[in-house]
Design a protein around this motif. Structure first.
Motif, PDB file in Angstrom:
ATOM      1  N   ALA A 171      27.428  47.679 100.005  1.00  0.00           N
ATOM      2  CA  ALA A 171      26.405  48.672  99.688  1.00  0.00           C
ATOM      3  C   ALA A 171      26.400  48.945  98.196  1.00  0.00           C
ATOM      4  CB  ALA A 171      26.657  49.968 100.459  1.00  0.00           C
ATOM      5  N   SER A 172      27.608  48.975  97.609  1.00  0.00           N
ATOM      6  CA  SER A 172      27.707  49.201  96.178  1.00  0.00           C
ATOM      7  C   SER A 172      27.042  48.074  95.405  1.00  0.00           C
ATOM      8  CB  SER A 172      29.177  49.318  95.761  1.00  0.00           C
ATOM      9  OG  SER A 172      29.276  49.491  94.371  1.00  0.00           O
ATOM     10  N   LEU A 173      27.235  46.835  95.899  1.00  0.00           N
ATOM     11  CA  LEU A 173      26.577  45.692  95.260  1.00  0.00           C
ATOM     12  C   LEU A 173      25.061  45.822  95.359  1.00  0.00           C
ATOM     13  CD1 LEU A 173      28.562  42.451  96.139  1.00  0.00           C
ATOM     14  CD2 LEU A 173      27.853  43.232  93.876  1.00  0.00           C
ATOM     15  N   ALA A 174      24.581  46.219  96.554  1.00  0.00           N
ATOM     16  CA  ALA A 174      23.144  46.344  96.767  1.00  0.00           C
ATOM     17  C   ALA A 174      22.557  47.439  95.890  1.00  0.00           C
ATOM     18  CB  ALA A 174      22.848  46.635  98.233  1.00  0.00           C
ATOM     19  N   GLN A 175      23.380  48.461  95.613  1.00  0.00           N
ATOM     20  CA  GLN A 175      22.911  49.581  94.828  1.00  0.00           C
ATOM     21  C   GLN A 175      23.155  49.380  93.334  1.00  0.00           C
ATOM     22  OE1 GLN A 175      21.274  52.263  96.216  1.00  0.00           O
ATOM     23  NE2 GLN A 175      21.351  51.005  98.048  1.00  0.00           N
ATOM     24  N   SER A 176      23.772  48.247  92.935  1.00  0.00           N
ATOM     25  CA  SER A 176      24.156  48.067  91.540  1.00  0.00           C
ATOM     26  C   SER A 176      22.962  48.047  90.600  1.00  0.00           C
ATOM     27  CB  SER A 176      24.967  46.781  91.374  1.00  0.00           C
ATOM     28  OG  SER A 176      24.195  45.655  91.744  1.00  0.00           O
ATOM     29  N   LEU A 177      21.793  47.710  91.091  1.00  0.00           N
ATOM     30  CA  LEU A 177      20.598  47.677  90.255  1.00  0.00           C
ATOM     31  C   LEU A 177      19.858  49.014  90.246  1.00  0.00           C
ATOM     32  CD1 LEU A 177      19.158  44.167  91.221  1.00  0.00           C
ATOM     33  CD2 LEU A 177      20.454  44.782  89.201  1.00  0.00           C
ATOM     34  N   VAL A 178      20.271  49.923  91.103  1.00  0.00           N
ATOM     35  CA  VAL A 178      19.584  51.208  91.202  1.00  0.00           C
ATOM     36  C   VAL A 178      19.732  51.989  89.900  1.00  0.00           C
ATOM     37  CG1 VAL A 178      19.582  53.455  92.343  1.00  0.00           C
ATOM     38  CG2 VAL A 178      19.781  51.354  93.696  1.00  0.00           C
ATOM     39  N   GLY A 179      18.635  52.553  89.447  1.00  0.00           N
ATOM     40  CA  GLY A 179      18.669  53.368  88.246  1.00  0.00           C
ATOM     41  C   GLY A 179      17.498  53.058  87.340  1.00  0.00           C
ATOM     42  N   ASP A 180      17.613  53.488  86.096  1.00  0.00           N
ATOM     43  CA  ASP A 180      16.559  53.297  85.107  1.00  0.00           C
ATOM     44  C   ASP A 180      17.028  52.315  84.041  1.00  0.00           C
ATOM     45  OD1 ASP A 180      14.810  55.297  86.269  1.00  0.00           O
ATOM     46  OD2 ASP A 180      16.230  56.778  85.525  1.00  0.00           O
ATOM     47  N   TRP A 181      16.153  51.382  83.713  1.00  0.00           N
ATOM     48  CA  TRP A 181      16.482  50.313  82.776  1.00  0.00           C
ATOM     49  C   TRP A 181      15.451  50.283  81.650  1.00  0.00           C
ATOM     50  CZ3 TRP A 181      20.772  47.178  83.845  1.00  0.00           C
ATOM     51  CH2 TRP A 181      21.317  47.336  85.128  1.00  0.00           C
ATOM     52  N   GLN A 182      15.921  50.034  80.444  1.00  0.00           N
ATOM     53  CA  GLN A 182      15.031  50.008  79.287  1.00  0.00           C
ATOM     54  C   GLN A 182      15.123  48.667  78.580  1.00  0.00           C
ATOM     55  OE1 GLN A 182      14.540  53.462  76.491  1.00  0.00           O
ATOM     56  NE2 GLN A 182      15.546  52.072  75.050  1.00  0.00           N
ATOM     57  N   GLY A 183      13.955  48.099  78.230  1.00  0.00           N
ATOM     58  CA  GLY A 183      13.922  46.848  77.492  1.00  0.00           C
ATOM     59  C   GLY A 183      12.688  46.798  76.612  1.00  0.00           C
ATOM     60  N   THR A 184      12.585  45.747  75.804  1.00  0.00           N
ATOM     61  CA  THR A 184      11.439  45.562  74.922  1.00  0.00           C
ATOM     62  C   THR A 184      10.899  44.160  75.089  1.00  0.00           C
ATOM     63  OG1 THR A 184      12.303  47.125  73.285  1.00  0.00           O
ATOM     64  CG2 THR A 184      10.617  45.579  72.539  1.00  0.00           C
ATOM     65  N   LEU A 185       9.618  44.078  75.401  1.00  0.00           N
ATOM     66  CA  LEU A 185       8.946  42.785  75.494  1.00  0.00           C
ATOM     67  C   LEU A 185       8.531  42.389  74.080  1.00  0.00           C
ATOM     68  CD1 LEU A 185       7.812  40.579  77.359  1.00  0.00           C
ATOM     69  CD2 LEU A 185       5.704  41.904  77.524  1.00  0.00           C
ATOM     70  N   ASN A 186       9.119  41.321  73.575  1.00  0.00           N
ATOM     71  CA  ASN A 186       8.911  40.940  72.180  1.00  0.00           C
ATOM     72  C   ASN A 186       7.613  40.161  71.996  1.00  0.00           C
ATOM     73  OD1 ASN A 186      11.302  42.104  71.103  1.00  0.00           O
ATOM     74  ND2 ASN A 186      12.470  40.468  72.067  1.00  0.00           N
TER      75      ASN A 186
END
Length: 447
Positions: A34-49
């Motif tokens: 479950a922890s693995l499945a939830q590892s992507l949960v959250g907010d992510w920030q990036g920049t499209l160059n």
């Protein structure tokens, strides 16, 4: 007997302990998965160059629902179709022709973003999203009705004591919402926010068939959409406690500019702001638009192609009935291969009406102050053709051309990229917003 009993008792005790251990192990294993499945949960920030770079924020909730924000474009909560498998994710936004595939690498999500056949590396890092600051103005929903049509929108009202100057934002052609959302951009949301912060009441609304407004029949023309804009204007006029009745106007973009011209000619506006407004007959505008698009695609605008396009729009302009027009265009399609697929759109009520409409008389009738804006790299509403006509025909017009600006009033780095709206970071150039605000705020008040 006692020894055997004790032996059996110990055996049962050991088995019971083993069962508990196995159960604990299974629970631990489940929690680990479950922890693995939830590892992507959250907010992510990036920049499209692309160009100056487009900041993006990716949200993944515990139910594996994925949304995307593009803060610089004013676009938030764009729903993604997604698939998550362990530490890998794929998501797409069909309306933007956008797709992303990435894999979790430590604290980074590394992958590739694809849109319109072009691919770019796009990497995200963990982000702590700050709580949005409260807006320094009042924002409320409104509805207004006319002839059985209900229109829903957003009203933004400055802080302080009114009345304030006020505007209705009128969107361009197509199924557009109150923010005029186009390829992830929300120019009307950005414009409304900026103007209201400067002391201007703004009403923006969902077009028929969009959002919370009434459904569309598919037979609407610009004239029908004009009656909608007029209903919103009348709703704004009724808000006498916040609206300055002597500084009430419209801001129309593209087809919304056509509607604003119509309303200004009828009277009832204290000012009109035209953003890339068609100011020549629809037939002439569409011929020029086709020339722009062909050249931007790197193809020659030959005399033969020019004549073919002119013949198509002449047929639409002179048609007496859609059925007859379809027959005529089908005959023409035998010699013009690209025409066949376009016939359903070219014979729609909206399109026929647009091609036949000539705004010349309405432009000559306008008495109120007008601010007319156009980008010099606008491939849809040619700047020289249309802004030039406004300057010639409108008595009280201020016109401004923006070098290297496209139809959405975005600054472009190259002419050939001017129609790549989705790849340009800004929703609406700040200079345009400032010019609009200054024009409105400098209007005389008769309080």
């Amino acid at each position: 007997m006692n020894a055997l009993y004790c032996q059996n008792k110990n055996k049962h005790h050991i088995i019971k302990q083993m069962k508990r251990y196995i159960a604990t192990l299974l629970i631990a294993l489940f929690l680990s998965c479950a922890s693995l499945a939830q590892s992507l949960v959250g907010d992510w920030q990036g920049t499209l160059n692309v160009g100056p770079g487009i900041p993006l924020v990716l949200h993944i909730d515990p139910a594996n629902s994925v949304t995307l924000d593009s803060p610089a474009q004013g676009a938030t909560g764009m729903a993604c179709t997604s698939s998550i498998n362990g530490d890998s994710i794929e998501w797409s936004i069909a309306t933007l022709l956008a797709h992303y595939k990435g894999t979790l690498c430590g604290d980074s999500l590394k992958g590739t973003f694809t849109q319109g056949g072009m691919s770019f590396p796009l990497h995200f890092g963990r982000k702590t999203v700050a709580k949005a600051a409260p807006k320094p103005y009042k924002e409320e929903e409104f509805t207004c009705s006319h002839h059985g049509i209900s229109l829903a929108g957003t009203l933004t009202i400055p802080q302080g004591k009114g009345p304030f100057p006020a505007v209705v934002l009128v969107a361009g052609s197509g199924a557009l919402d109150r923010d005029e959302t186009i390829l992830g951009h929300k120019p009307f949301k950005v414009l409304a926010d900026s103007l209201t912060r400067r002391g201007i009441v703004v009403a923006r609304y969902d077009k028929r068939g969009v959002g919370k407004s009434s459904i569309a029949t598919g037979y609407e023309t610009t004239n029908d959409y004009a009656t909608d804009a007029r209903a919103v204007l009348q709703h704004l006029q009724s808000l006498t406690h916040v609206v300055d009745s002597h500084r009430l106007g419209m801001i129309g973009h593209s087809e919304g500019g056509s509607i604003t011209i119509m309303q200004a000619a009828e009277g009832g506006l204290d000012f009109a702001i035209l953003m890339a407004a068609p100011a020549v007959k629809g037939k002439e505008l569409m011929i020029k638009q086709n020339e722009w698009i062909v050249k931007l695609q790197g193809m020659p605008w030959t005399a033969q192609l020019s004549q073919q396009v002119t013949d198509i729009f002449t047929a639409i302009d002179t048609s007496s009935a859609p059925a007859n027009l379809k027959i005529q265009l089908n005959e023409m399609a035998q010699a013009i291969p690209f025409l066949q697929a376009q016939i359903p759109a070219l014979t729609s009520p909206w399109y026929i009406n647009f091609v036949k409409t000539d705004p010349t008389q309405n432009l000559q009738r306008i008495e109120c102050p007008v601010l007319a804006l156009n980008g010099e790299w606008d491939a849809q509403v040619d700047c020289e053709q249309n802004l030039g006509n406004i300057a010639r025909l409108v008595k009280n017009a201020t016109v401004k051309r923006y070098p290297q600006f496209n139809h959405l009033f975005q600054h472009c780095n190259k002419l050939e990229n001017s129609m790549g709206y989705g790849f340009i970071a800004e929703d609406l150039n700040p200079q345009v917003i400032d010019d609009i605000a200054q024009f409105i705020l400098n209007l005389p008040s008769h309080k």
